[in-house]
Design an enzyme around this catalytic site. Structure first.
Site, short mmCIF file in Angstrom:
data_model
loop_
_atom_site.label_atom_id
_atom_site.label_comp_id
_atom_site.label_asym_id
_atom_site.label_seq_id
_atom_site.Cartn_x
_atom_site.Cartn_y
_atom_site.Cartn_z
N ASP A 74 13.52 -54.78 2.90
CA ASP A 74 14.03 -54.69 4.33
C ASP A 74 14.18 -53.15 4.72
OD1 ASP A 74 14.94 -55.78 6.78
OD2 ASP A 74 16.92 -54.87 5.94
N GLU A 122 8.48 -54.27 4.80
CA GLU A 122 9.16 -54.42 6.16
C GLU A 122 9.22 -52.93 6.66
OE1 GLU A 122 11.78 -54.84 9.96
OE2 GLU A 122 12.39 -54.06 8.12
C1 GLC Z 1 14.17 -53.82 12.94
C2 GLC Z 1 14.53 -53.76 14.20
C3 GLC Z 1 13.48 -52.76 14.95
C4 GLC Z 1 13.47 -51.42 14.44
C5 GLC Z 1 13.13 -51.83 13.10
C6 GLC Z 1 13.13 -50.54 12.16
O1 GLC Z 1 13.09 -54.26 12.96
O2 GLC Z 1 14.74 -54.87 14.90
O3 GLC Z 1 14.05 -52.93 16.28
O4 GLC Z 1 12.56 -50.85 15.08
O5 GLC Z 1 14.19 -52.47 12.37
O6 GLC Z 1 12.69 -50.67 10.89
C1 GLC Z 2 15.34 -55.13 9.42
C2 GLC Z 2 15.57 -56.27 9.85
C3 GLC Z 2 16.49 -56.47 11.09
C4 GLC Z 2 17.58 -55.85 10.72
C5 GLC Z 2 17.42 -54.42 10.24
C6 GLC Z 2 18.47 -53.92 9.38
O1 GLC Z 2 14.57 -54.46 10.19
O2 GLC Z 2 14.31 -57.41 10.17
O3 GLC Z 2 16.55 -57.82 11.65
O4 GLC Z 2 18.28 -55.82 11.88
O5 GLC Z 2 16.44 -54.57 9.01
O6 GLC Z 2 19.01 -54.39 8.17
#
Ligand code: GLC
Ligand code: GLC
Length: 662
Positions: A307, A349
């Site tokens: 994440d 991610e």
């Molecule tokens: C999560 C948030 C998104 C943001 C991203 C950054 O996906 O939902 O809005 O841009 O994190 O990694």
């Molecule tokens: C990632 C997740 C998002 C969260 C953020 C912070 O982007 O997908 O939902 O808000 O990380 O952990």
């Protein structure tokens, strides 16, 4: 005068030196590692121990080089290195037998995850099935859908009220009590494994919740744990960092720091103020997180979704996103996993600029990655009915390392951000800022004639940035059509939804279904009356609503069943067709700005996928087909219809065809 090479660079450039040091280091550490492998009971059979040793010897030089790069300048580097190896050895000793077998199988078949059989689903356990025990009853449903990959959204212990949908973890080894227990998860992992479904879990590695034990200790003044986070007494230092940072959740809070009264310090909090960023410059944090990671590996996780990977390393004077060390960090974790739990993969991610997204994708970093660019541009093309930008970007940017794979999705639990490259847009005559404003107006339903019912997410008045929340069906027009009780509009939205799903299912990569979308789940506005959620519109597409008839009677006319059936058809086709075996795809210039086309080839089969983003019929001229194939005949595998090659191809509004070239 030439500037002298910095010491760090000099050392990194001397691979001989590094190799010699690695060898010396391993020789010194091996006796301790062997002891840890044997354990106090000495029960681990020698052949199982030697498997570990072989892997260690093979991967150690890489791990060593990476760790030297990150931490070699710390006085206690060797101590930490030793701790990390001992942790790996203990993890191997505790690794369940069936996972050790899986490790061997996957080492022999390292591309197992790139198979055309892979189809993913993602869900929140509590919203979908109340709890882990309840999830068992749905395995039949997953199989009916054809899933072979199941991502359970974060289900760990979190603060009760505010927890960012599970992304503020208080304990990586405990399951949220409402959802179940670690024993239940371990058992589920084994069952899924038997059913041929890979388990995907999150590794929320950038931060912990402010209720994690480490955070409590930091707050109460334990210096060792204050070093686990980025805590500052001096506001001036904070301000200096802040100058280059962007706000991720500007609606909720400005700035990336939160004052903690108890310790009297400013804490780095990139996301919400209850999510404390970890300090990876501290090797003790790397070690502690490696322990958590290997623990999860032994629960039976097949893929760890890393994440927020872009934010893990900070350096003053930079935006603290996508720094080289953030990559080295993942590579070091990757090397460690190759030693102690090699069947487990990483999925990145990184929802950042497309140039940066691809930098996380490598067999020695993350083997899988979300494909946010394809996702965003599909929505872009759906709004504009024009595939020019989509085609341009996918032609120039689609390729990744051949041993890695995209995860293609239309919706997930997060918002949609318009992360396309500004120069790509300009290259096809689009003004990037104006276009993003248009897309935001369109998907929040403000643009005249828009079919979409999305909600704005995180408007930043300084930059004008805005992202979009909403379910697949609501964004594609079903919600508005149903509200207007207009059967023509309903049909139009069904066609749009299926068009997008056709691309997700046929493009190169693993398709990932956000569960609920398989039956056309609409937005759910009940979150607005929950104070802990009302400020975060992403909850509009994180719904508890279930499809009541799921296990009930089959009604082919019901909208939900139509969505479901169509998707299942695509899933089974995808699995049947050898052309989908290889994960690459070749974008085709259809010479029609409404039609997105690509070729898939493999196993002696060639399939031309054509997708009409316009509601009107469109024609693909014969010479375009001639460029792709010399086939005399096509079969549209979606409808089963045979098409003679000769007069080009006519597509109805929003039609998608998967043409097998015969
Ligand atoms: C999560 C948030 C998104 C943001 C991203 C950054 O996906 O939902 O809005 O841009 O994190 O990694
Ligand atoms: C990632 C997740 C998002 C969260 C953020 C912070 O982007 O997908 O939902 O808000 O990380 O952990």
């Amino acid at each position: 005068m030439q500037r002298p090479e910095p010491l760090k660079q000099r050392i990194m450039n001397h691979s001989d030196w590094i190799s010699r040091e690695a060898e010396k280091s391993l020789t010194r550490l091996l006796p301790g590692v062997r002891e840890a492998l044997a354990g106090e009971d000495g029960l681990l059979p020698p052949d199982v121990r030697s498997v570990f040793e072989t892997r260690l010897k093979f991967h150690f030089p890489r791990l060593f080089r990476l760790l030297v790069g990150l931490y070699g300048w710390q006085y206690d580097f060797h101590y930490h290195l030793e701790q990390i190896l001992l942790t790996a050895a203990r993890a191997w000793r505790q690794r369940p037998e069936y996972l050790r077998k899986l490790d061997a199988l996957r080492e022999a078949d390292p591309h197992w995850f790139k198979s055309e059989q892979m189809v993913g689903g993602v869900l929140y356990v509590d919203l979908f099935a109340d709890n882990l025990a309840g999830l068992h009853d749905h395995i039949g449903y997953f199989k009916r859908l054809g899933l072979t990959y199941l991502h359970l959204m974060p289900l760990f212990a979190v603060p009760r009220e505010c927890n960012d949908g599970g992304y503020a973890v208080s304990d990586y080894r405990a399951i949220h009590p409402d959802v179940g227990t670690m024993e239940e998860l371990t058992e589920l992992a084994r069952i899924l494994n038997n059913e041929g479904i890979s388990l995907v879990l999150d590794f929320v590695m950038n931060h912990t919740s402010d209720e994690h034990d480490w955070a409590w200790r930091a707050r109460s003044g334990e210096a060792d744990y204050q070093d686990f986070y980025l805590m500052f007494e001096d506001r001036a230092v904070v301000d200096q960092y802040q100058r280059n940072l962007r706000d991720i959740f500007p609606d909720i809070r400005r700035g990336s720091f939160t004052f903690d009264k108890q310790s009297g310090k400013w804490v780095w909090t990139t996301f919400n103020n209850f999510q404390w960023d970890l300090n990876y410059a501290n090797p003790a944090v790397f070690h502690a997180m490696a322990e958590e990671m290997l623990f999860l590996a032994n629960v039976g996780v097949d893929v760890l979704r890393l994440d927020a990977v872009a934010f893990t390393w900070k350096r003053m004077g930079t935006p603290c996103e996508n720094l080289p060390e953030a990559h080295q960090l993942i590579q070091a974790f990757n090397a460690l996993v190759r030693i102690a739990a090699p069947s487990m993969l990483f999925k990145s991610e990184a929802i950042v600029h497309p140039d940066e997204v691809v930098r996380y994708i490598h067999p020695e970093e993350c083997q899988l990655s979300y494909n946010p660019l394809l996702m965003a541009l599909l929505w872009e093309a759906l709004a504009t009915r024009d595939v020019t930008l989509l085609r341009y970007a996918m032609t120039h940017r689609g390729d990744i390392h051949p041993e890695c794979v995209w995860v293609n999705y239309l919706r997930c639990h997060d918002d949609i951000g318009w992360t396309f490259d500004d120069d790509d847009a300009r290259a096809v005559g689009i003004d990037p800022d104006g276009h993003r404003r248009f897309l935001n107006d369109f998907y929040t339903g403000r643009f005249p004639g828009s079919f979409a019912a999305g909600m704005p997410f995180q408007f930043n008045p300084e930059t004008g940035d805005l992202r979009i929340s909403g379910t697949l069906a609501s964004l594609a027009g079903l919600e508005t059509a149903l509200a207007e009780r207009d059967p023509v509009l309903v049909e139009a939205s069904v066609r749009r939804i299926n068009l997008l799903r056709s691309i997700m299912m046929s493009a190169g990569g693993i398709p990932l279904i956000y569960l609920g979308d398989e039956w056309g789940m609409l937005n759910d506005y009940t979150f607005l009356s929950d104070p802990a959620r009302a400020g975060d519109t992403r909850w509009v597409h994180r719904s508890r609503k279930k499809w009541q008839s799921k296990d009930g009677t089959y009604d082919p006319e019901a909208l939900e069943w139509r969505f479901f059936d169509e998707l299942v058809t695509m899933v089974s086709l995808r699995k049947e067709l050898p052309a989908f075996k290889n994960s690459g795809m070749k974008v085709v210039d259809t010479e029609n700005r409404h039609v997105f086309g690509f070729l898939r080839e493999g196993g002696g089969q060639r399939i031309l996928v054509l997708n009409n983003f316009s509601e009107f019929p469109r024609h693909i001229p014969q010479h375009v087909l001639d460029r792709c194939t010399s086939a005399t005949m096509f079969v549209d595998r979606i409808t089963g219809r045979t098409v003679q090659n000769g007069d080009g191809i006519d597509l109805a509004g929003h039609q998608y065809i998967w043409l097998e070239c015969l």
